[in-house]
Design an enzyme around this catalytic site. Structure first.
Site, PDB file in Angstrom:
ATOM      1  N   ARG A 105     -44.987 -29.352  18.297  1.00 14.61           N
ATOM      2  CA  ARG A 105     -43.770 -29.691  17.564  1.00 14.61           C
ATOM      3  C   ARG A 105     -43.454 -28.665  16.499  1.00 14.61           C
ATOM      4  NH1 ARG A 105     -44.649 -35.577  15.689  1.00 14.61           N
ATOM      5  NH2 ARG A 105     -42.462 -35.517  15.058  1.00 14.61           N
ATOM      6  N   VAL A 151     -39.891 -34.976   9.952  1.00 17.00           N
ATOM      7  CA  VAL A 151     -40.918 -34.009   9.535  1.00 17.00           C
ATOM      8  C   VAL A 151     -40.472 -32.580   9.892  1.00 17.00           C
ATOM      9  CG1 VAL A 151     -42.785 -35.703   9.700  1.00 17.00           C
ATOM     10  CG2 VAL A 151     -42.214 -34.348  11.716  1.00 17.00           C
ATOM     11  N   HIS A 162     -42.167 -38.927   5.294  1.00 19.45           N
ATOM     12  CA  HIS A 162     -43.257 -38.974   6.276  1.00 19.45           C
ATOM     13  C   HIS A 162     -43.940 -37.635   6.474  1.00 19.45           C
ATOM     14  CE1 HIS A 162     -41.018 -42.683   8.046  1.00 19.45           C
ATOM     15  NE2 HIS A 162     -41.731 -42.993   6.978  1.00 19.45           N
ATOM     16  N   GLY A 201     -28.737 -41.666  11.850  1.00 18.67           N
ATOM     17  CA  GLY A 201     -29.654 -41.410  12.976  1.00 18.67           C
ATOM     18  C   GLY A 201     -31.040 -41.993  12.812  1.00 18.67           C
ATOM     19  N   THR A 202     -31.092 -43.277  12.434  1.00 24.02           N
ATOM     20  CA  THR A 202     -32.397 -43.935  12.360  1.00 24.02           C
ATOM     21  C   THR A 202     -32.261 -45.360  12.861  1.00 24.02           C
ATOM     22  OG1 THR A 202     -34.119 -44.786  10.849  1.00 24.02           O
ATOM     23  CG2 THR A 202     -31.964 -44.363   9.873  1.00 24.02           C
ATOM     24  N   SER A 203     -33.290 -45.811  13.580  1.00 22.88           N
ATOM     25  CA  SER A 203     -33.250 -47.172  14.127  1.00 22.88           C
ATOM     26  C   SER A 203     -33.624 -48.186  13.059  1.00 22.88           C
ATOM     27  CB  SER A 203     -34.218 -47.281  15.306  1.00 22.88           C
ATOM     28  OG  SER A 203     -35.534 -46.935  14.884  1.00 22.88           O
TER      29      SER A 203
HETATM   30  C1  BV8 Z   1     -47.502 -48.194   6.046  1.00 22.97           C
HETATM   31  C2  BV8 Z   1     -44.595 -39.099  10.969  1.00 22.97           C
HETATM   32  C3  BV8 Z   1     -49.131 -49.333   4.735  1.00 22.97           C
HETATM   33  C4  BV8 Z   1     -45.259 -39.031  12.295  1.00 22.97           C
HETATM   34  C5  BV8 Z   1     -43.723 -41.335  10.951  1.00 22.97           C
HETATM   35  C6  BV8 Z   1     -45.150 -54.544  12.260  1.00 22.97           C
HETATM   36  C7  BV8 Z   1     -43.908 -54.835  11.714  1.00 22.97           C
HETATM   37  C8  BV8 Z   1     -43.373 -54.038  10.695  1.00 22.97           C
HETATM   38  C9  BV8 Z   1     -44.083 -52.937  10.193  1.00 22.97           C
HETATM   39  C10 BV8 Z   1     -45.308 -52.647  10.759  1.00 22.97           C
HETATM   40  C11 BV8 Z   1     -45.848 -53.438  11.778  1.00 22.97           C
HETATM   41  N1  BV8 Z   1     -47.039 -52.907  12.110  1.00 22.97           N
HETATM   42  C12 BV8 Z   1     -47.286 -51.818  11.329  1.00 22.97           C
HETATM   43  C13 BV8 Z   1     -46.231 -51.669  10.498  1.00 22.97           C
HETATM   44  C14 BV8 Z   1     -46.072 -50.600   9.478  1.00 22.97           C
HETATM   45  C15 BV8 Z   1     -45.620 -49.320  10.153  1.00 22.97           C
HETATM   46  C16 BV8 Z   1     -44.316 -49.530  10.886  1.00 22.97           C
HETATM   47  O1  BV8 Z   1     -43.267 -49.634  10.274  1.00 22.97           O
HETATM   48  N2  BV8 Z   1     -44.395 -49.557  12.219  1.00 22.97           N
HETATM   49  C17 BV8 Z   1     -43.189 -49.776  12.994  1.00 22.97           C
HETATM   50  C18 BV8 Z   1     -43.222 -48.840  14.206  1.00 22.97           C
HETATM   51  C19 BV8 Z   1     -43.166 -51.231  13.431  1.00 22.97           C
HETATM   52  N3  BV8 Z   1     -45.416 -48.383   9.076  1.00 22.97           N
HETATM   53  C20 BV8 Z   1     -46.428 -47.626   8.670  1.00 22.97           C
HETATM   54  O2  BV8 Z   1     -47.499 -47.577   9.199  1.00 22.97           O
HETATM   55  C21 BV8 Z   1     -46.142 -46.800   7.416  1.00 22.97           C
HETATM   56  N4  BV8 Z   1     -47.215 -47.003   6.498  1.00 22.97           N
HETATM   57  O3  BV8 Z   1     -46.892 -49.196   6.275  1.00 22.97           O
HETATM   58  O4  BV8 Z   1     -48.614 -48.139   5.283  1.00 22.97           O
HETATM   59  C22 BV8 Z   1     -50.055 -48.859   3.719  1.00 22.97           C
HETATM   60  C23 BV8 Z   1     -49.687 -48.981   2.389  1.00 22.97           C
HETATM   61  C24 BV8 Z   1     -50.571 -48.538   1.433  1.00 22.97           C
HETATM   62  C25 BV8 Z   1     -51.778 -47.938   1.797  1.00 22.97           C
HETATM   63  C26 BV8 Z   1     -52.107 -47.779   3.150  1.00 22.97           C
HETATM   64  C27 BV8 Z   1     -51.236 -48.239   4.124  1.00 22.97           C
HETATM   65  C28 BV8 Z   1     -46.069 -45.331   7.742  1.00 22.97           C
HETATM   66  C29 BV8 Z   1     -44.924 -45.068   8.648  1.00 22.97           C
HETATM   67  C30 BV8 Z   1     -44.759 -43.573   8.822  1.00 22.97           C
HETATM   68  C31 BV8 Z   1     -45.115 -43.200  10.238  1.00 22.97           C
HETATM   69  N5  BV8 Z   1     -44.835 -41.782  10.448  1.00 22.97           N
HETATM   70  N6  BV8 Z   1     -43.512 -40.039  11.095  1.00 22.97           N
HETATM   71  C32 BV8 Z   1     -44.603 -37.996  13.136  1.00 22.97           C
HETATM   72  O5  BV8 Z   1     -43.368 -37.810  13.034  1.00 22.97           O
HETATM   73  O6  BV8 Z   1     -45.352 -37.375  13.897  1.00 22.97           O
HETATM   74  S1  BV8 Z   1     -42.486 -42.376  11.376  1.00 22.97           S
HETATM   75  C33 BV8 Z   1     -41.688 -41.693  12.680  1.00 22.97           C
HETATM   76  O7  BV8 Z   1     -40.879 -42.728  13.173  1.00 22.97           O
HETATM   77  C34 BV8 Z   1     -40.757 -40.533  12.384  1.00 22.97           C
HETATM   78  O8  BV8 Z   1     -40.688 -40.288  11.004  1.00 22.97           O
HETATM   79  C35 BV8 Z   1     -39.417 -40.951  12.861  1.00 22.97           C
HETATM   80  O9  BV8 Z   1     -38.396 -40.595  11.999  1.00 22.97           O
HETATM   81  C36 BV8 Z   1     -39.599 -42.402  12.815  1.00 22.97           C
HETATM   82  C37 BV8 Z   1     -38.837 -43.067  13.923  1.00 22.97           C
HETATM   83  O10 BV8 Z   1     -37.862 -43.660  13.302  1.00 22.97           O
HETATM   84  P1  BV8 Z   1     -36.380 -43.039  13.414  1.00 22.97           P
HETATM   85  O11 BV8 Z   1     -36.297 -41.805  12.599  1.00 22.97           O
HETATM   86  O12 BV8 Z   1     -35.481 -44.144  13.095  1.00 22.97           O
HETATM   87  O13 BV8 Z   1     -36.238 -42.577  14.907  1.00 22.97           O
HETATM   88  P2  BV8 Z   1     -35.970 -43.506  16.167  1.00 22.97           P
HETATM   89  O14 BV8 Z   1     -36.286 -42.698  17.375  1.00 22.97           O
HETATM   90  O15 BV8 Z   1     -36.619 -44.827  15.951  1.00 22.97           O
HETATM   91  O16 BV8 Z   1     -34.392 -43.757  16.106  1.00 22.97           O
HETATM   92  C38 BV8 Z   1     -33.552 -42.669  16.348  1.00 22.97           C
HETATM   93  C39 BV8 Z   1     -32.155 -43.143  16.014  1.00 22.97           C
HETATM   94  O17 BV8 Z   1     -31.290 -42.035  16.219  1.00 22.97           O
HETATM   95  C40 BV8 Z   1     -31.679 -44.263  16.925  1.00 22.97           C
HETATM   96  O18 BV8 Z   1     -31.046 -45.253  16.138  1.00 22.97           O
HETATM   97  C41 BV8 Z   1     -30.661 -43.553  17.842  1.00 22.97           C
HETATM   98  O19 BV8 Z   1     -29.594 -44.414  18.201  1.00 22.97           O
HETATM   99  C42 BV8 Z   1     -30.161 -42.479  16.912  1.00 22.97           C
HETATM  100  N7  BV8 Z   1     -29.579 -41.305  17.582  1.00 22.97           N
HETATM  101  C43 BV8 Z   1     -29.850 -40.779  18.804  1.00 22.97           C
HETATM  102  N8  BV8 Z   1     -29.076 -39.686  18.998  1.00 22.97           N
HETATM  103  C44 BV8 Z   1     -28.308 -39.516  17.884  1.00 22.97           C
HETATM  104  C45 BV8 Z   1     -28.629 -40.540  16.986  1.00 22.97           C
HETATM  105  N9  BV8 Z   1     -28.058 -40.659  15.771  1.00 22.97           N
HETATM  106  C46 BV8 Z   1     -27.112 -39.741  15.449  1.00 22.97           C
HETATM  107  N10 BV8 Z   1     -26.740 -38.722  16.269  1.00 22.97           N
HETATM  108  C47 BV8 Z   1     -27.310 -38.582  17.487  1.00 22.97           C
HETATM  109  N11 BV8 Z   1     -26.938 -37.586  18.293  1.00 22.97           N
END
Ligand code: BV8
Length: 233
Positions: free
Chosen positions: A56, A88, A104, A169-171
């Site tokens: 990446r 990132v 992140h 652009g975030t879900s």
């Molecule tokens: C934490 C780095 C606690 C990695 C990333 C159950 C329920 C709720 C929450 C949780 C759960 N189980 C666990 C959790 C917590 C978890 C979480 O939220 N999980 C989710 C998946 C359920 N979160 C964590 O673990 C966080 N930490 O909670 O810690 C804690 C506290 C104290 C001490 C210790 C621990 C950490 C989360 C960070 C993870 N790291 N990134 C890497 O990139 O390699 S997150 C990763 O996901 C990326 O950052 C990326 O950005 C993100 C995905 O989200 P989006 O950016 O929204 O991307 P996605 O693909 O989902 O959506 C894309 C959007 O773009 C869509 O809407 C699409 O329609 C749109 N799109 C498409 N094309 C276009 C467009 N928009 C505009 N124009 C276009 N052309």
């Protein structure tokens, strides 16, 4: 001067050729997120994780910002703007944006496992044996799933006095980033640019002041920026 918080996710970089997380149905470059973006995955198979981020990071050398990134510059010129990104990649920087908070982490940085304050710029591959000054293996400077988000407080500090929030652009599924709009004042206006906008719990309670721009960042960010600038003067 009016304050704008921009919250971006993988979608703003989609038109630059960087895959989003959801579009690849949860697989990143064919890998299970648990294998390559968690501390457990790092402990289990360091070489796989290093390779995943090396791929990446290498991709960054061939991708460029798109009109979505560039449309934000006009906002930054005229209003007090901060970009809070879940991405990132370094496309906001390449587009010329200045005030960016990477919630992140960043692909172009690595850090010591022994002392997380030792953070180095890193453009090339990171390999086994690349050690920090304390002698421990360097790791990607990325917040993995299950790890805390160190810049969360800083981001909240901006949200609490936002007049406008522009989500691009975030879900809005990844927490705690997805909860940030809840910290905004009640009178803050919210704009959401996405071809497939998803109202999470927080946004569904803010629908009365939410305007959706359904479509790609490359064309819709400009429209949202114009509306914010018109509303601000
Ligand atoms: C934490 C780095 C606690 C990695 C990333 C159950 C329920 C709720 C929450 C949780 C759960 N189980 C666990 C959790 C917590 C978890 C979480 O939220 N999980 C989710 C998946 C359920 N979160 C964590 O673990 C966080 N930490 O909670 O810690 C804690 C506290 C104290 C001490 C210790 C621990 C950490 C989360 C960070 C993870 N790291 N990134 C890497 O990139 O390699 S997150 C990763 O996901 C990326 O950052 C990326 O950005 C993100 C995905 O989200 P989006 O950016 O929204 O991307 P996605 O693909 O989902 O959506 C894309 C959007 O773009 C869509 O809407 C699409 O329609 C749109 N799109 C498409 N094309 C276009 C467009 N928009 C505009 N124009 C276009 N052309």
């Amino acid at each position: 001067m009016k304050k704008v918080c921009v919250l971006t996710g993988a979608g703003i970089s989609a038109e630059s050729g960087i895959k989003t997380f959801r579009d690849a149905d949860g697989l990143w470059e064919g890998h299970d997120v648990q294998e390559v973006a968690t501390p457990e995955g790092w402990a289990r198979n360091r070489a796989l994780v290093l390779e995943f981020y090396n791929q990446r990071r290498a991709q960054l050398r061939s991708v460029k910002p798109n009109d979505g990134h560039r449309a934000l510059l006009k906002l930054e010129d005229q209003l007090d703007t901060v970009i809070i990104t879940q991405n990132v990649d370094n496309l906001h920087e390449k587009a010329g944006s200045k005030h960016i908070i990477h919630l992140h982490g960043e692909l172009t940085k690595v850090r010591s496992q022994r002392d997380p304050s030792i953070v180095l710029e890193w453009e090339d591959d990171l390999n086994e044996g690349d050690l920090c000054t304390l002698g421990s293996q360097l790791r990607p400077h990325i917040v993995w799933f299950g790890e805390g988000v160190p810049k969360l407080e800083e981001a909240i500090g901006h949200m609490v006095d936002a007049d406008h929030i522009l989500i691009i652009g975030t879900s809005m599924q990844v927490y705690p980033a997805a909860s940030l709009t809840a910290y905004a004042p009640n009178q803050a206006k919210i704009y959401y640019v996405d071809p497939n906008p998803q109202l999470n719990y927080e946004l569904s309670r803010q629908e009365d002041r939410l305007k959706i721009f359904k479509g790609p960042a490359g064309t819709k960010v400009k429209e949202a920026v114009e509306l914010i600038l018109t509303a601000s003067f």
